[in-house]
Design an enzyme around this catalytic site. Structure first.
Site, mmCIF file in Angstrom:
data_model
loop_
_atom_site.group_PDB
_atom_site.id
_atom_site.type_symbol
_atom_site.label_atom_id
_atom_site.label_comp_id
_atom_site.label_asym_id
_atom_site.label_seq_id
_atom_site.Cartn_x
_atom_site.Cartn_y
_atom_site.Cartn_z
ATOM 1 N N HIS A 180 0.812 4.172 -2.880
ATOM 2 C CA HIS A 180 0.541 5.541 -2.455
ATOM 3 C C HIS A 180 1.675 6.459 -2.920
ATOM 4 O O HIS A 180 1.435 7.546 -3.452
ATOM 5 C CB HIS A 180 0.417 5.529 -0.927
ATOM 6 C CG HIS A 180 0.023 6.829 -0.327
ATOM 7 N ND1 HIS A 180 -1.104 6.995 0.439
ATOM 8 C CD2 HIS A 180 0.627 8.026 -0.346
ATOM 9 C CE1 HIS A 180 -1.182 8.242 0.840
ATOM 10 N NE2 HIS A 180 -0.139 8.886 0.388
ATOM 11 N N ASP A 181 2.907 5.993 -2.747
ATOM 12 C CA ASP A 181 4.058 6.794 -3.155
ATOM 13 C C ASP A 181 3.996 7.084 -4.653
ATOM 14 O O ASP A 181 4.121 8.237 -5.076
ATOM 15 C CB ASP A 181 5.351 6.034 -2.814
ATOM 16 C CG ASP A 181 6.589 6.866 -3.111
ATOM 17 O OD1 ASP A 181 6.520 8.110 -2.974
ATOM 18 O OD2 ASP A 181 7.630 6.277 -3.472
ATOM 19 N N HIS A 183 -5.857 -5.710 -3.365
ATOM 20 C CA HIS A 183 -6.847 -5.897 -2.297
ATOM 21 C C HIS A 183 -7.130 -7.375 -2.024
ATOM 22 O O HIS A 183 -8.111 -7.708 -1.387
ATOM 23 C CB HIS A 183 -8.145 -5.159 -2.637
ATOM 24 C CG HIS A 183 -8.011 -3.672 -2.522
ATOM 25 N ND1 HIS A 183 -8.976 -2.792 -2.944
ATOM 26 C CD2 HIS A 183 -7.010 -2.909 -2.023
ATOM 27 C CE1 HIS A 183 -8.571 -1.546 -2.723
ATOM 28 N NE2 HIS A 183 -7.378 -1.592 -2.172
ATOM 29 N N ARG A 223 0.824 -1.205 0.000
ATOM 30 C CA ARG A 223 0.000 0.000 0.000
ATOM 31 C C ARG A 223 0.864 1.264 0.000
ATOM 32 O O ARG A 223 0.544 2.239 -0.681
ATOM 33 C CB ARG A 223 -0.901 -0.002 1.247
ATOM 34 C CG ARG A 223 -2.276 0.564 1.032
ATOM 35 C CD ARG A 223 -3.210 -0.386 0.321
ATOM 36 N NE ARG A 223 -3.786 -1.408 1.162
ATOM 37 C CZ ARG A 223 -3.852 -2.708 0.820
ATOM 38 N NH1 ARG A 223 -3.354 -3.134 -0.310
ATOM 39 N NH2 ARG A 223 -4.419 -3.561 1.621
ATOM 40 N N ASN A 231 -4.353 8.369 4.609
ATOM 41 C CA ASN A 231 -3.336 7.821 5.527
ATOM 42 C C ASN A 231 -3.880 6.637 6.319
ATOM 43 O O ASN A 231 -3.120 5.859 6.858
ATOM 44 C CB ASN A 231 -2.835 8.893 6.490
ATOM 45 C CG ASN A 231 -3.908 9.355 7.463
ATOM 46 O OD1 ASN A 231 -5.037 8.893 7.428
ATOM 47 N ND2 ASN A 231 -3.542 10.258 8.333
HETATM 48 C C1 NAG Z 1 -4.910 10.744 9.204
HETATM 49 O O1 NAG Z 1 -5.373 11.968 8.693
HETATM 50 C C2 NAG Z 1 -6.393 12.561 9.453
HETATM 51 C C3 NAG Z 1 -6.901 13.765 8.692
HETATM 52 O O2 NAG Z 1 -5.860 14.539 8.201
HETATM 53 C C4 NAG Z 1 -5.818 12.891 10.844
HETATM 54 O O3 NAG Z 1 -6.816 13.483 11.635
HETATM 55 C C5 NAG Z 1 -5.332 11.602 11.500
HETATM 56 O O4 NAG Z 1 -4.707 11.883 12.720
HETATM 57 C C6 NAG Z 1 -4.343 10.877 10.607
HETATM 58 N N1 NAG Z 1 -4.097 9.542 11.166
HETATM 59 C C7 NAG Z 1 -2.889 9.019 11.316
HETATM 60 C C8 NAG Z 1 -2.837 7.629 11.844
HETATM 61 O O5 NAG Z 1 -1.877 9.626 11.040
#
Ligand code: NAG
Ligand code: NAG
Ligand code: NAG
Ligand code: NAG
Ligand code: NAG
Length: 341
Positions: A68-69, A197, A64, A96
């Site tokens: 993504h990269d 997937h 993944r 993310n």
């Molecule tokens: C993922 O992105 C969301 C929205 O930008 C953020 O609130 C959340 O902390 C991030 N989660 C992680 C695991 O980095």
């Protein structure tokens, strides 16, 4: 008629590409590290073999990260940059959720091991591409050759660029194809790469659109009931497997799931609902070798998207941070090594 034509085109394409890989971008080669780090591929494989014994979920996680990269500003390891010092980056953008912290840790540990054996000669982008291949091969998938020679990017991808570049799981084929077309990937690449997937897990939030407020009519009834049990509310933080048949194996069962209306995301099930992609889903469900060949082809194609080669970019000392430099290429204060505030 249209679908027969599509099938013929697909058949020809599959035949033409069986056991072959796309042409290499200039600057990349299969033997790039032969003299600098001849044991590179063995180091990566042995390291991951041990890791996967304890946590096979990491394999899907690493694949993944490479996807993504490559989808966001090219395969330049920008996804590995820790944006905390310089404002929002790729790691902080909403998709993310699919990126596991263990995957980033594994890449950093692997890179430290490679540095110890070979010196700092292998880019983080190449480590990621090799780790993705081994995450496929060690879980039962094809063992394709990876072109090497990528260099690491100097720039973070902003949150906006990241969101615009990554197809969301809630998107259908009609929405995804134009996004892929911008980076020269076609419908066959979409069907093949979606095969990633075949393992890994997802949070409820990525498919809640298909079970709330009611069942997406393209979803199997029993599958729906089970998902509602896993995710009692639309904001449940629970997770579930992406492939209910063989959740930890890289095989073609994902396509069998789709034919049985047991695809998890809109972006999965629509591959079987859309006439442009349906016949290839069926072909992959019937013939795993065909899927493996096409997956390898599309991975090598994707793995060469906007790569930096030659003297462009750099070889990062630390995969999570740009090297310190005198002239900042990043248009904000700070150099990615020191705190910007
Ligand atoms: C993922 O992105 C969301 C929205 O930008 C953020 O609130 C959340 O902390 C991030 N989660 C992680 C695991 O980095
Ligand atoms: C695909 O998604 C777009 C945007 O949500 C929507 O307008 C369109 O009707 C969908 N197409 C199909 C075939 O479901
Ligand atoms: C999470 O999903 C499992 C089934 O996959 C279910 O048994 C469990 O109750 C769910 N947990 C929550 C907190 O909803
Ligand atoms: C399955 O696909 C492979 C190409 O990868 C082909 O060589 C083989 O003939 C196909 N098998 C069948 C039964 O169609
Ligand atoms: C690598 O960079 C990250 C992000 O700046 C930092 O947190 C980490 O300590 C660095 N690791 C090493 C070994 O220097």
């Amino acid at each position: 008629m249209a679908s027969i034509l599509f099938y013929l085109v697909v058949s020809f394409f599959a035949l033409a590409s069986a056991q072959t890989l796309p042409p290499l971008e200039s600057g990349l080669s299969f033997s790039f590290y032969e003299s600098y780090c001849p044991k590179l591929e063995a180091i990566v494989r042995n390291f991951l073999k041990e890791k996967f014994k304890k946590d096979i979920g990491l394999a899907a996680g690493l694949l993944r990260v490479h996807f993504h990269d490559c989808f966001v500003q090219g395969c330049d390891a920008s996804v590995l940059l820790d944006g905390s010092a310089s404002g929002p980056s790729e790691q902080d953008a909403p998709p993310n959720l699919t990126l596991r912290p263990e995957a980033f840790e594994a890449i950093n540990d692997l890179r430290a091991l490679i540095d110890k054996r070979c010196g700092r000669v292998v880019s983080c982008a190449d480590v990621l591409a090799l780790a993705a291949r081994d995450s496929v091969a060690l879980a039962g998938g094809p063992n394709y050759k990876v072109p090497l020679g990528r260099r690491d990017g100097l720039n973070f991808a902003t949150r906006d660029v990241t969101v615009a570049s990554l197809p969301a799981p809630t998107f259908n084929v009609s929405t995804i194809l134009p996004i892929l077309a911008k980076i020269n990937l076609d419908s066959a690449d979409l069907v093949a790469l979606s095969g990633g997937h075949t393992y890994g897990r997802s949070h409820c939030s990525s498919f809640s659109n298909r079970i709330f407020p009611s069942r997406d009519p393209t979803m199997d009834q029993t599958f729906f009931k089970n998902l509602r049990n896993t995710c009692p509310t639309s904001d449940s933080s629970n997770t579930t497997v992406l492939d209910i048949r063989t959740p930890n194996v890289f095989d073609n069962k994902y396509y069998v799931d789709l034919m049985n209306r047991q695809g998890l995301f809109t972006s999965d099930e629509d591959l079987y609902m859309d006439s442009r992609t349906k016949s290839l889903v069926t072909a992959f469900a019937i013939n795993q070798s065909l899927f493996f060949d096409k997956f390898a082809y599309s991975m090598v194609k994707m793995g060469q998207l906007s790569v930096l080669t030659g003297v462009r970019g750099e070889i990062r000392a630390n995969c999570s941070a740009r090297n310190a430099r005198k002239i900042s290429m990043w248009p904000v204060e700070g150099d990615g090594q020191s705190a910007a505030h």
